[in-house]
Scaffold this active site. Structure first.
Site, PDB file in Angstrom:
ATOM      1  N   GLY A 123       0.845  -1.195   0.000  1.00  0.00           N
ATOM      2  CA  GLY A 123       0.000   0.000   0.000  1.00  0.00           C
ATOM      3  C   GLY A 123       0.872   1.233   0.000  1.00  0.00           C
ATOM      4  N   GLY A 193      20.537  -7.694  23.443  1.00  0.00           N
ATOM      5  CA  GLY A 193      19.211  -7.184  23.785  1.00  0.00           C
ATOM      6  C   GLY A 193      18.248  -8.356  23.836  1.00  0.00           C
ATOM      7  CB  VAL A 194      14.552  -8.415  23.534  1.00  0.00           C
ATOM      8  CG1 VAL A 194      13.499  -9.288  24.154  1.00  0.00           C
ATOM      9  CG2 VAL A 194      14.505  -7.044  24.145  1.00  0.00           C
ATOM     10  NE  ARG A 283      11.997  -5.494  14.345  1.00  0.00           N
ATOM     11  CZ  ARG A 283      12.115  -6.377  13.351  1.00  0.00           C
ATOM     12  NH1 ARG A 283      13.145  -7.212  13.333  1.00  0.00           N
ATOM     13  NH2 ARG A 283      11.215  -6.440  12.384  1.00  0.00           N
ATOM     14  CB  ALA A 331       3.224  -7.706  19.744  1.00  0.00           C
ATOM     15  CG  HIS A 455      -0.263 -22.942  49.420  1.00  0.00           C
ATOM     16  ND1 HIS A 455       1.020 -22.447  49.408  1.00  0.00           N
ATOM     17  CD2 HIS A 455      -0.187 -24.207  49.918  1.00  0.00           C
ATOM     18  CE1 HIS A 455       1.845 -23.362  49.893  1.00  0.00           C
ATOM     19  NE2 HIS A 455       1.140 -24.445  50.204  1.00  0.00           N
TER      20      HIS A 455
HETATM   21  P1  FAD Z   1       4.782  -5.430  12.140  1.00  0.00           P
HETATM   22  O1  FAD Z   1       4.440  -6.588  12.966  1.00  0.00           O
HETATM   23  O2  FAD Z   1       6.192  -5.277  11.677  1.00  0.00           O
HETATM   24  O3  FAD Z   1       3.802  -5.483  10.889  1.00  0.00           O
HETATM   25  C1  FAD Z   1       3.870  -4.572   9.849  1.00  0.00           C
HETATM   26  C2  FAD Z   1       3.279  -5.207   8.614  1.00  0.00           C
HETATM   27  O4  FAD Z   1       3.149  -4.216   7.608  1.00  0.00           O
HETATM   28  C3  FAD Z   1       4.140  -6.315   8.000  1.00  0.00           C
HETATM   29  O5  FAD Z   1       3.331  -7.409   7.678  1.00  0.00           O
HETATM   30  C4  FAD Z   1       4.710  -5.685   6.733  1.00  0.00           C
HETATM   31  O6  FAD Z   1       4.923  -6.614   5.691  1.00  0.00           O
HETATM   32  C5  FAD Z   1       3.573  -4.756   6.356  1.00  0.00           C
HETATM   33  N1  FAD Z   1       3.958  -3.621   5.504  1.00  0.00           N
HETATM   34  C6  FAD Z   1       5.013  -2.782   5.654  1.00  0.00           C
HETATM   35  N2  FAD Z   1       4.970  -1.812   4.696  1.00  0.00           N
HETATM   36  C7  FAD Z   1       3.868  -2.073   3.936  1.00  0.00           C
HETATM   37  C8  FAD Z   1       3.281  -1.435   2.829  1.00  0.00           C
HETATM   38  N3  FAD Z   1       3.767  -0.324   2.319  1.00  0.00           N
HETATM   39  N4  FAD Z   1       2.163  -1.995   2.298  1.00  0.00           N
HETATM   40  C9  FAD Z   1       1.609  -3.125   2.806  1.00  0.00           C
HETATM   41  N5  FAD Z   1       2.134  -3.768   3.874  1.00  0.00           N
HETATM   42  C10 FAD Z   1       3.231  -3.230   4.440  1.00  0.00           C
HETATM   43  N6  FAD Z   1       7.095  -8.151  20.801  1.00  0.00           N
HETATM   44  C11 FAD Z   1       6.420  -8.553  21.900  1.00  0.00           C
HETATM   45  O7  FAD Z   1       5.595  -7.797  22.424  1.00  0.00           O
HETATM   46  N7  FAD Z   1       6.623  -9.802  22.434  1.00  0.00           N
HETATM   47  C12 FAD Z   1       7.523 -10.662  21.906  1.00  0.00           C
HETATM   48  O8  FAD Z   1       7.680 -11.771  22.414  1.00  0.00           O
HETATM   49  C13 FAD Z   1       8.249 -10.255  20.763  1.00  0.00           C
HETATM   50  N8  FAD Z   1       9.147 -11.088  20.200  1.00  0.00           N
HETATM   51  C14 FAD Z   1       9.818 -10.685  19.089  1.00  0.00           C
HETATM   52  C15 FAD Z   1      10.773 -11.538  18.556  1.00  0.00           C
HETATM   53  C16 FAD Z   1      11.496 -11.157  17.438  1.00  0.00           C
HETATM   54  C17 FAD Z   1      12.518 -12.094  16.870  1.00  0.00           C
HETATM   55  C18 FAD Z   1      11.231  -9.898  16.834  1.00  0.00           C
HETATM   56  C19 FAD Z   1      11.958  -9.475  15.610  1.00  0.00           C
HETATM   57  C20 FAD Z   1      10.288  -9.041  17.362  1.00  0.00           C
HETATM   58  C21 FAD Z   1       9.585  -9.416  18.503  1.00  0.00           C
HETATM   59  N9  FAD Z   1       8.654  -8.579  19.101  1.00  0.00           N
HETATM   60  C22 FAD Z   1       7.994  -8.969  20.225  1.00  0.00           C
HETATM   61  C23 FAD Z   1       8.342  -7.251  18.534  1.00  0.00           C
HETATM   62  C24 FAD Z   1       7.043  -7.310  17.722  1.00  0.00           C
HETATM   63  O9  FAD Z   1       7.191  -8.286  16.711  1.00  0.00           O
HETATM   64  C25 FAD Z   1       6.737  -5.949  17.114  1.00  0.00           C
HETATM   65  O10 FAD Z   1       6.740  -4.961  18.124  1.00  0.00           O
HETATM   66  C26 FAD Z   1       5.385  -5.960  16.444  1.00  0.00           C
HETATM   67  O11 FAD Z   1       5.328  -6.934  15.428  1.00  0.00           O
HETATM   68  C27 FAD Z   1       5.066  -4.591  15.862  1.00  0.00           C
HETATM   69  O12 FAD Z   1       3.808  -4.627  15.261  1.00  0.00           O
HETATM   70  P2  FAD Z   1       3.442  -3.662  14.048  1.00  0.00           P
HETATM   71  O13 FAD Z   1       2.036  -3.983  13.708  1.00  0.00           O
HETATM   72  O14 FAD Z   1       3.784  -2.276  14.402  1.00  0.00           O
HETATM   73  O15 FAD Z   1       4.409  -4.063  12.858  1.00  0.00           O
HETATM   74  P1  NAI Z   2      17.471  -4.379  21.386  1.00  0.00           P
HETATM   75  O1  NAI Z   2      17.334  -2.913  21.282  1.00  0.00           O
HETATM   76  O2  NAI Z   2      16.675  -5.115  22.391  1.00  0.00           O
HETATM   77  O3  NAI Z   2      18.985  -4.757  21.670  1.00  0.00           O
HETATM   78  C1  NAI Z   2      20.019  -4.378  20.816  1.00  0.00           C
HETATM   79  C2  NAI Z   2      21.323  -4.518  21.565  1.00  0.00           C
HETATM   80  O4  NAI Z   2      22.375  -4.415  20.623  1.00  0.00           O
HETATM   81  C3  NAI Z   2      21.525  -3.433  22.617  1.00  0.00           C
HETATM   82  O5  NAI Z   2      21.907  -4.021  23.828  1.00  0.00           O
HETATM   83  C4  NAI Z   2      22.625  -2.572  22.010  1.00  0.00           C
HETATM   84  O6  NAI Z   2      23.445  -1.965  22.982  1.00  0.00           O
HETATM   85  C5  NAI Z   2      23.388  -3.581  21.176  1.00  0.00           C
HETATM   86  N1  NAI Z   2      24.134  -3.014  20.059  1.00  0.00           N
HETATM   87  C6  NAI Z   2      23.734  -2.051  19.189  1.00  0.00           C
HETATM   88  N2  NAI Z   2      24.689  -1.830  18.261  1.00  0.00           N
HETATM   89  C7  NAI Z   2      25.709  -2.691  18.549  1.00  0.00           C
HETATM   90  C8  NAI Z   2      26.967  -2.952  17.942  1.00  0.00           C
HETATM   91  N3  NAI Z   2      27.372  -2.303  16.851  1.00  0.00           N
HETATM   92  N4  NAI Z   2      27.756  -3.894  18.486  1.00  0.00           N
HETATM   93  C9  NAI Z   2      27.350  -4.582  19.596  1.00  0.00           C
HETATM   94  N5  NAI Z   2      26.171  -4.365  20.208  1.00  0.00           N
HETATM   95  C10 NAI Z   2      25.352  -3.437  19.685  1.00  0.00           C
HETATM   96  O7  NAI Z   2      17.221  -4.920  19.904  1.00  0.00           O
HETATM   97  P2  NAI Z   2      16.949  -6.372  19.344  1.00  0.00           P
HETATM   98  O8  NAI Z   2      17.392  -7.424  20.279  1.00  0.00           O
HETATM   99  O9  NAI Z   2      17.457  -6.333  17.959  1.00  0.00           O
HETATM  100  O10 NAI Z   2      15.374  -6.432  19.306  1.00  0.00           O
HETATM  101  C11 NAI Z   2      14.644  -5.424  18.617  1.00  0.00           C
HETATM  102  C12 NAI Z   2      13.368  -5.151  19.306  1.00  0.00           C
HETATM  103  O11 NAI Z   2      12.438  -6.202  19.059  1.00  0.00           O
HETATM  104  C13 NAI Z   2      13.453  -5.091  20.823  1.00  0.00           C
HETATM  105  O12 NAI Z   2      13.895  -3.845  21.278  1.00  0.00           O
HETATM  106  C14 NAI Z   2      12.053  -5.331  21.218  1.00  0.00           C
HETATM  107  O13 NAI Z   2      11.352  -4.123  21.119  1.00  0.00           O
HETATM  108  C15 NAI Z   2      11.572  -6.302  20.166  1.00  0.00           C
HETATM  109  N6  NAI Z   2      11.607  -7.660  20.706  1.00  0.00           N
HETATM  110  C16 NAI Z   2      10.821  -7.951  21.784  1.00  0.00           C
HETATM  111  C17 NAI Z   2      10.834  -9.193  22.346  1.00  0.00           C
HETATM  112  C18 NAI Z   2      10.008  -9.456  23.537  1.00  0.00           C
HETATM  113  O14 NAI Z   2       9.166  -8.626  23.854  1.00  0.00           O
HETATM  114  N7  NAI Z   2      10.191 -10.576  24.231  1.00  0.00           N
HETATM  115  C19 NAI Z   2      11.653 -10.279  21.798  1.00  0.00           C
HETATM  116  C20 NAI Z   2      12.485  -9.857  20.700  1.00  0.00           C
HETATM  117  C21 NAI Z   2      12.420  -8.600  20.177  1.00  0.00           C
END
Ligand code: FAD
Ligand code: NAI
Length: 476
Positions: A123, A193-194, A283, A331, A455
């Site tokens: 979109g 990080g996470v 990210r 999310a 408990h």
């Molecule tokens: P997204 O989920 O990124 O969705 C955006 C959507 O928009 C995608 O489908 C994309 O393809 C689509 N899109 C983009 N541009 C366009 C366009 N121009 N036209 C049409 N479609 C488009 N968060 C948690 O709370 N708990 C967790 O356990 C957790 N684990 C994670 C683990 C990993 C490995 C990662 C990478 C992230 C994790 N997160 C977690 C973070 C979470 O995934 C994001 O915060 C969340 O998905 C954000 O939701 P959103 O709707 O903003 O975007």
């Molecule tokens: P993050 O922000 O959690 O961690 C990134 C880490 O990389 C930081 O500790 C930072 O200091 C380090 N870093 C940055 N540049 C670096 C470099 N050049 N060399 C070495 N270290 C460096 O980001 P991450 O793990 O990529 O996750 C992205 C986001 O996705 C999270 O911030 C979170 O919002 C979401 N996420 C949430 C999860 C959950 O809720 N359980 C699980 C996974 C992701």
């Protein structure tokens, strides 16, 4: 070509977008949701990062790998012996893919149920028109839509190290990290990080030798220091090697693996040779495909959509939610914003309390918290009382065989209002919900201390930590 008219068009079907679309439809609007994510067969895969390469698949792999670790290391304590235990990584990944597909299908079903029109494609803004915006859909669907209101929910993508693009074979983003087909002997991660900790845990549990290189000198700087320290102790014991205060230098990708030059905290040059390297250094918001400039949608330096506290952009009738805007990339934060925006469009008073968004890191032990940390309260000069309770003193934790960690309550010194709850230990992800409810109702620690908890349950540790604020724990 005539354009299809909608009250609300949502771009992106991640947790921010698909939830906004459903809530808007519930409120009586005619809604379209556009998403470009493709499954392995080129079909639609709504759910965004969270469903496809984030929350859901990572938790699936964490579960499988935890079962393997339990079976290989802890079954003996229960008198269970298992021989010939093997990890079939291919099957673990197939299970994960099945769960992802079920979730994609579930969202398509929800769209149907709520009469949301779904368009599979990209979109992008074309122009402002009388009373709304024209949006082009390109891809599997090719359409022109017009919406009175537009919600941008395009999410985020992994940030690469400068000059080291993801090839998803040796240098992996979260995408590749969730699709590794065989246990790498040596796995490197940049960023503790996470993602670094969750993915590092998955692959360590199934046998990889894992090294995480982190730039910051402190471990999990955003987490309450006492909790982070306890978690680090547990990860060290498990053999998850985390090097802090490093400077990553040249990254060379060869036929067999990846070589990372880095400088340690004392300034000594080091080299890490690994089979695969996961880069998890944060990210970046997805706005490249939106054609924001066509309508003058204001973007920030990170490429994020600039919004106010209510998710309003600089354009009337255009909103943005989730990872593409400021705030934590979670999310549930995206979902809350999506609901609030749909309600604001309907003239209601949608609200997100940004102080009460919980965080969970799904490692073992889990780490979860809501509200302010002890170091934040100190920095802000807030007078507080702290109460902690170790899982070692909880009967259910002992029965589960999972006694690592503690619950910590922080309450205002004068009013006793709960200001923060921090947990490291079993099912912290579930326990933190009680803290969210309590804090949303502005409860005091005394309130929690006086509530009957079943408990034996892990929840009793919440009650005991609340009692500890007033120095009157019963079981410790
Ligand atoms: P997204 O989920 O990124 O969705 C955006 C959507 O928009 C995608 O489908 C994309 O393809 C689509 N899109 C983009 N541009 C366009 C366009 N121009 N036209 C049409 N479609 C488009 N968060 C948690 O709370 N708990 C967790 O356990 C957790 N684990 C994670 C683990 C990993 C490995 C990662 C990478 C992230 C994790 N997160 C977690 C973070 C979470 O995934 C994001 O915060 C969340 O998905 C954000 O939701 P959103 O709707 O903003 O975007
Ligand atoms: P993050 O922000 O959690 O961690 C990134 C880490 O990389 C930081 O500790 C930072 O200091 C380090 N870093 C940055 N540049 C670096 C470099 N050049 N060399 C070495 N270290 C460096 O980001 P991450 O793990 O990529 O996750 C992205 C986001 O996705 C999270 O911030 C979170 O919002 C979401 N996420 C949430 C999860 C959950 O809720 N359980 C699980 C996974 C992701």
């Amino acid at each position: 070509m005539t354009s299809k008219q909608f009250d609300v068009i949502v771009i992106g079907a991640g947790p921010g977008g698909y939830i906004a679309a459903i809530r808007a439809a519930q409120l009586g609007f005619n809604v379209a949701c556009i998403d470009e994510w493709k499954n392995g067969k080129g079909g639609p895969a709504p759910g965004g990062t969270c469903t496809n390469v984030g929350c859901i698949p990572s938790k699936a792999l964490l579960q499988s790998s935890e079962h393997f670790e339990h079976a290989s290391k802890h079954f003996g304590e229960h008198g269970i012996s298992a021989s010939g235990l093997k990890m079939d990584v291919g099957q673990m990944v197939v299970r994960k893919d099945t769960i992802v597909k079920q979730t994609n299908d579930g969202i398509l079903y929800l769209f149907k149920k709520n009469k949301v029109s779904f368009f599979h494609g990209r979109g992008s803004f074309v122009k402002a028109v009388d009373g709304g915006y024209e949006i082009a859909v390109t891809g599997a669907a090719n359409e022109t839509l017009v919406g009175k209101q537009v919600i941008v929910a395009t999410g985020s993508s992994a940030r690469a190290l400068p000059g080291v693009p993801f090839d998803e074979d040796k240098v992996l983003s979260n995408d590749g990290a969730l699709a590794i087909q065989a246990v790498p002997k040596k796995l490197g991660l940049i960023g503790s990080g996470v993602i670094g900790l969750e993915m590092g845990s998955v692959w360590r549990r199934v046998g990889a030798e894992v090294t995480v290189l982190e730039a910051l000198p402190t471990f999990l700087g955003a987490v309450d220091e006492q909790i982070a320290k306890e978690a680090k102790k547990a990860f060290d014991k498990q053999g998850l090697k985390v090097e802090l205060g490093v400077k990553v230098g040249e990254v060379k990708v060869g036929k067999k693996g990846v070589s990372v030059s880095w400088t340690d905290a004392r300034g000594a040059a080091q080299t890490l040779e690994v089979d695969k390297l996961i880069v998890s250094i944060g990210r970046v918001p997805n706005t490249a495909g939106l054609n924001a400039e066509a309508v003058g949608l204001k973007l920030g330096e990170r490429g994020d959509v600039i919004v106010d506290g209510d998710c309003r952009t600089n354009l009337p009738g255009v909103w943005a939610v989730g990872d593409v805007v400021r705030g934590p990339m979670l999310a549930h934060k995206a979902e809350e914003e999506g609901v609030a925006v749909a309600e604001r469009i309907a003239g209601q008073h949608g609200h997100v309390d940004f102080n009460l968004i919980p965080w969970v890191i799904y490692t073992s032990p889990e780490i979860a918290w809501v509200g302010r940390t002890e170091q934040q309260l100190k920095e802000q000069g807030v007078k507080y009382k702290a109460g902690t309770f170790p899982f070692m003193a909880n009967g259910r934790a002992r029965a589960l065989g999972d006694t690592t960690g503690l619950v910590k309550f922080l309450a205002d010194a004068a009013t006793d209002e709960i200001l923060g709850v921090h947990i490291v230990g079993p099912l912290a992800s579930e326990l933190v919900a009680e803290a969210c409810v309590a804090m949303a109702f502005r409860a005091s620690s005394e309130d929690i201390a006086r509530i009957c908890h079943a408990h034996p349950s892990l929840g009793e540790s919440m009650k005991e930590a609340a009692l500890a604020v007033d120095k009157r724990t019963l079981n410790f």
